[in-house]
Enzyme design. Structure first.
Site, PDB file in Angstrom:
ATOM      1  N   LYS A  38      33.292  64.135  43.405  1.00 58.03           N
ATOM      2  CA  LYS A  38      33.658  64.874  44.601  1.00 58.03           C
ATOM      3  C   LYS A  38      34.242  66.162  44.171  1.00 58.03           C
ATOM      4  O   LYS A  38      33.874  67.130  44.854  1.00 58.03           O
ATOM      5  CB  LYS A  38      34.012  64.231  45.668  1.00 58.03           C
ATOM      6  CG  LYS A  38      35.368  63.677  45.372  1.00 58.03           C
ATOM      7  CD  LYS A  38      35.925  62.911  46.627  1.00 58.03           C
ATOM      8  CE  LYS A  38      37.410  62.237  46.553  1.00 58.03           C
ATOM      9  NZ  LYS A  38      38.445  63.326  46.357  1.00 58.03           N
ATOM     10  N   THR A  39      35.206  65.933  43.306  1.00 61.05           N
ATOM     11  CA  THR A  39      36.189  67.249  43.079  1.00 61.05           C
ATOM     12  C   THR A  39      35.366  68.017  42.342  1.00 61.05           C
ATOM     13  O   THR A  39      35.475  69.340  42.562  1.00 61.05           O
ATOM     14  CB  THR A  39      37.328  66.602  42.171  1.00 61.05           C
ATOM     15  OG1 THR A  39      38.165  65.461  42.915  1.00 61.05           O
ATOM     16  CG2 THR A  39      38.500  67.550  41.813  1.00 61.05           C
ATOM     17  N   ASP A 227      39.039  67.734  51.378  1.00 59.13           N
ATOM     18  CA  ASP A 227      38.764  66.614  50.815  1.00 59.13           C
ATOM     19  C   ASP A 227      39.448  65.609  51.392  1.00 59.13           C
ATOM     20  O   ASP A 227      40.357  65.517  52.323  1.00 59.13           O
ATOM     21  CB  ASP A 227      39.514  66.944  49.461  1.00 59.13           C
ATOM     22  CG  ASP A 227      39.198  65.831  48.534  1.00 59.13           C
ATOM     23  OD1 ASP A 227      38.216  65.097  48.647  1.00 59.13           O
ATOM     24  OD2 ASP A 227      39.976  65.820  47.415  1.00 59.13           O
ATOM     25  N   GLU A 228      39.048  64.302  51.088  1.00 58.98           N
ATOM     26  CA  GLU A 228      39.425  62.953  51.586  1.00 58.98           C
ATOM     27  C   GLU A 228      39.492  63.001  53.258  1.00 58.98           C
ATOM     28  O   GLU A 228      40.085  62.582  53.969  1.00 58.98           O
ATOM     29  CB  GLU A 228      40.932  62.599  51.096  1.00 58.98           C
ATOM     30  CG  GLU A 228      40.998  62.732  49.634  1.00 58.98           C
ATOM     31  CD  GLU A 228      40.353  61.440  49.174  1.00 58.98           C
ATOM     32  OE1 GLU A 228      39.697  60.566  49.565  1.00 58.98           O
ATOM     33  OE2 GLU A 228      40.343  61.252  47.871  1.00 58.98           O
ATOM     34  N   GLN A 258      36.387  54.187  51.946  1.00 58.71           N
ATOM     35  CA  GLN A 258      37.874  54.396  51.485  1.00 58.71           C
ATOM     36  C   GLN A 258      38.924  54.823  52.512  1.00 58.71           C
ATOM     37  O   GLN A 258      39.975  55.349  52.005  1.00 58.71           O
ATOM     38  CB  GLN A 258      37.858  55.282  50.185  1.00 58.71           C
ATOM     39  CG  GLN A 258      36.765  54.887  48.974  1.00 58.71           C
ATOM     40  CD  GLN A 258      36.893  55.819  47.747  1.00 58.71           C
ATOM     41  OE1 GLN A 258      37.768  55.884  47.134  1.00 58.71           O
ATOM     42  NE2 GLN A 258      35.938  56.314  47.557  1.00 58.71           N
ATOM     43  N   ARG A 620      38.482  51.531  41.289  1.00 56.68           N
ATOM     44  CA  ARG A 620      39.276  52.187  40.135  1.00 56.68           C
ATOM     45  C   ARG A 620      39.064  51.919  38.645  1.00 56.68           C
ATOM     46  O   ARG A 620      39.410  52.494  37.876  1.00 56.68           O
ATOM     47  CB  ARG A 620      40.897  51.949  40.557  1.00 56.68           C
ATOM     48  CG  ARG A 620      41.599  52.228  41.841  1.00 56.68           C
ATOM     49  CD  ARG A 620      41.154  53.519  42.227  1.00 56.68           C
ATOM     50  NE  ARG A 620      40.033  53.570  43.147  1.00 56.68           N
ATOM     51  CZ  ARG A 620      39.309  54.693  43.446  1.00 56.68           C
ATOM     52  NH1 ARG A 620      39.672  55.786  43.051  1.00 56.68           N
ATOM     53  NH2 ARG A 620      38.271  54.629  44.277  1.00 56.68           N
TER      54      ARG A 620
END
Length: 762
Positions: A38-39, A227-228, A258, A620
């Site tokens: 995504k980044t 973002d997020e 998330q 993770r």
């Protein structure tokens, strides 16, 4: 991955990533699963807007959730463009809010030199307000009041709205919190300060109250990227809605699976309802995970599929195969911690290319860190704990920052109160009370009153001299702020206070504090205003370097202190692990009542959030995932019997490798089965098995005073002397003595009932 475009910023994107990054106008929802890039998509779209569509960087606002993420995003964009995107705003919601308030605080009754109070400073102020109002701090917990106020602000409810309809247990409690809330806001404004929640709430107030500002920033930010997005609260949602609803050029990136911050006010419905707010939104799912192996992702998908309130999607692994997930049963938290340390040693020695910096240990509650830290210390394995006492929260650093805040903002009473007698200058409580009453009676700040100390009745000459001396330090440095770099100012302040000498007088702890002060000075000397990107070039004359340094320090997030790549194992809560990745991940404490927490069963939404938190932890891991649980754990000072977390039942058995710790294998062979502790197992039988096991092991765990509990040649651990071997046991009952040859200090003879010895389990 295919090369779908000639532009370097779009090179190498997969089909879905390319669709999102090349999008031009209109709302865009990117459902970005864990590890799906995504980044990269966000940065590629920013570059595409600038290079392909000619959008000036100053018309783009990109919002992230941590300073570290904002910095990394700016670096990536600069690298792809080949030059700095001058004028573009990239930052956290809090940083963007602070930047707007620096420009326009005057419209709300503050000035540009405002202080930003962190949680500790705001708590001190709430306690002070309670004292002034005569509200008993023992009966009404200040932290609980602060939480109520924070939640109210994040819902965009001021003190008046809170008193009318806040959800609380009783009208008396609501009225009391409302009274403190009102007094707290008045005190903040009197001190020209905002707390962290104000940095979200007050910009919304500005945009809603002043049409010219709303029109100005809507025009300026013609493209907004977030973002997020699944972690946004009501205030953040409203801020974005005000800026972007008119033009609709809002790109939000997030993953409902998330969303783990409901306890902090985050509302998962913001992302679930995005298409309702923007019916024309394009929705692009990113469903290829480039981080984790197929086995890890398969297990994570199986766990999160149990949730009902989520869009139905399956994240696919780009990395096929992979090791099974190891599920390990341990005796108690000490056995669990020692197993984790020993497994890390095995993995880094047995796998080429792995080091301890590739390992992370995650847990549900901070209290679990203690046993883990003990095990790492005894093994002499370096580690870092994220979320402990942060550098900027240390006493000596907070003291110096209070000096700087008072120099920057003379109205900051909280800073004044903290440092008026630090280092000690003979200004006692009575003198401070006289000063406060006299200042209040004349409408003066504390600093102004101290400057006129000789006029205050009842002050002794020594107290007057000390107050005047303190004022002279503040005034002299305040006059030089515009001519000095922040590092030079801090050096001069430390020298004026003779602080290093004072700290060295505190012994070894003082030496550590002195080193921290030196580190703060070093950081200040390296501070570069040009890198902050918080003000326009034409505005720099409006603020001193000190103002901007204090803002930067105030906005540093917990996770920004993480030293990725350092040769240490990283220990952190599952919440703090969000956004990170490690080759080897250990998730400890997978027992019912601990993970998920027992209270999560009260509400279905709470249980789903706990499951999302487990999903975050699992994803993770890049190469190996280890899960552990304990049959017995000390919690809140008491031993509790554990049963395996119900979350494990969702994982297909073919993806799990069931193990016991080596110590437990030697003590109770064949006891474990996968169904142990699961909901479909008879709970009464489980409890009976647990209790029988612990009765049989009491001598090992608790060392009955009537029995030595050790044998000759056994390896033991002492809290001070470390690891050693039992050479001799003598005496009976309460007088049992042991002679131990410790590896580091040699032989010691100890009275067993005071020794605190523990078995050094294999």
């Amino acid at each position: 991955m295919s090369d779908l475009a000639s532009g370097t910023h779009l090179t190498g994107l997969n089909k879905d990533q390319f669709e999102a990054a090349s999008h031009f106008e209109g709302p865009l929802l990117v459902l970005a699963g864990a590890g799906s890039g995504k980044t990269r998509v966000l940065t590629a779209r920013v570059c595409n807007l600038i290079q392909e569509f000619g959008i000036p960087p100053g018309n783009i606002l990109t919002v992230t959730f941590t300073n570290k993420a904002a910095g990394e995003m700016r670096e990536r964009i600069t690298g792809l463009l080949g030059s700095e995107p001058s004028g573009m705003w990239v930052g956290t919601f809090h940083a963007v809010g602070a930047r707007l308030l620096r420009r326009h605080a005057g419209r709300l009754g503050w000035d540009q030199k405002f202080s930003i109070f962190d949680s500790d400073q705001s708590l001190r102020l709430i306690k002070s307000v309670q004292e002034e109002l005569g509200i008993d701090r023992n009966r009404w917990n200040p932290k609980a009041i602060r939480a109520e106020i924070s939640n109210s602000k994040n819902r965009l409810e001021d003190q008046a709205v809170f008193k009318q309809g806040a959800e609380s247990s009783t009208e008396v409690y609501r009225d009391m919190v409302g009274e403190v809330f009102a007094g707290y806001q008045e005190a903040l404004q009197a001190q020209n300060a905002f707390d962290f929640d104000d940095l979200l709430m007050k910009p919304v107030e500005l945009l809603e109250s002043y049409g010219d500002l709303l029109e100005r920033y809507r025009d300026q930010f013609s493209f907004v990227l977030v973002d997020e997005y699944q972690d946004t609260n009501r205030a953040q949602f409203r801020f974005l809605e005000l800026l972007a609803q008119a033009h609709g050029n809002l790109m939000v990136v997030g993953d409902p699976d998330q969303s783990i911050y409901a306890w902090r006010g985050a509302d998962i419905q913001n992302i679930l309802d995005f298409e309702t707010l923007f019916p024309s939104a394009r929705v692009v799912p990113l469903e290829i995970n480039y981080r984790s192996t197929e086995s890890i992702l398969g297990a994570a998908n199986a766990v999160i599929a149990e949730n009902v309130n989520r869009p139905k999607k399956i994240l696919r692994a780009n990395r096929k195969g992979g090791d099974k997930i190891r599920l390990v049963e341990t005796a108690n938290e000490k056995d669990e911690a020692r197993w984790i340390v020993s497994e890390i040693e095995k993995q880094i020695h047995g796998r080429a290319g792995f080091s301890i910096s590739d390992c992370a240990v995650l847990y549900r509650t901070n209290a679990q860190a203690r046993a883990l830290e003990d095990a790492f210390l005894r093994a002499r394995m370096p580690y870092q704990v994220i979320g402990g006492v942060r550098f900027y929260q240390r006493r000596e650093i907070q003291d110096l920052l209070a000096y700087l805040r008072l120099i920057s903002n003379p109205k900051d009473k909280t800073a004044f109160d903290r440092i008026i007698n630090y280092p000690r200058r003979g200004i006692g409580q009575t003198t401070q009370e006289h000063l406060a009453r006299w200042a209040t009676g004349r409408g003066l700040t504390m600093l102004e009153a101290a400057e006129r100390a000789e006029e205050i009745p009842g002050l002794r000459p020594a107290g007057v001299r000390s107050l005047k001396g303190f004022v002279n330090v503040i005034r002299r440095l305040s006059a030089r702020v515009n001519q000095m770099k922040i590092g030079e100012l801090l050096e001069e302040l430390v020298e004026d206070l003779d602080l290093i000498r004072h700290l060295h007088q505190e012994g070894s702890e003082g030496e550590d504090r002195a080193r921290n002060v030196t580190e703060l000075i070093a950081g200040a000397l390296d501070f570069d205003v040009a890198l902050m990107q918080t003000i326009e070039p034409g505005e720099k004359d409006a603020f001193t370097e000190l103002d901007l340094f204090l803002q930067e320090v105030a906005l540093v997030a917990d996770l920004d202190g993480l030293e990725l790549g350092s040769e240490t194992v990283t220990l952190m809560t599952l919440h703090n692990s969000k956004g990170l990745e490690f080759s080897l991940v250990f998730i400890a404490g997978l027992e019912e009542g601990l993970f998920p927490l027992g209270r999560a069963y009260a509400e279905a939404d709470d249980l789903e959030e706990e499951r999302r938190l487990f999903y975050v932890g699992m994803t993770r891991a890049e190469d190996c995932l280890f899960l552990s649980w304990a049959r017995q754990r000390r919690r809140a000072g008491e031993f509790t019997y554990g049963s395996l977390s119900s979350f494990i039942s969702a994982i297909p058995d073919e993806l799990l490798d069931h193990r016991k710790s080596s110590w437990l294998s030697q003590r109770s062979p064949g006891f474990y089965s996968k169904s142990f502790g699961l909901p479909n197992r008879d709970r009464k039988m489980v409890n009976q098995e647990n209790e029988a096991f612990h009765r049989n092991q009491e001598e090992d765990f608790d060392m009955n005073q009537d029995s030595p509990g050790f044998v000759l040649g056994e390896r033991v651990i002492h809290g001070t002397f470390g690891v050693g071997t039992v050479l001799e046991i003598s005496g009976f009952g309460r007088d049992v003595k042991v002679r131990v040859n410790f590896d580091s200090v040699g032989e010691k003879k100890l009275l067993l009932r005071y020794a605190g010895l523990e078995k050094d389990w294999p």
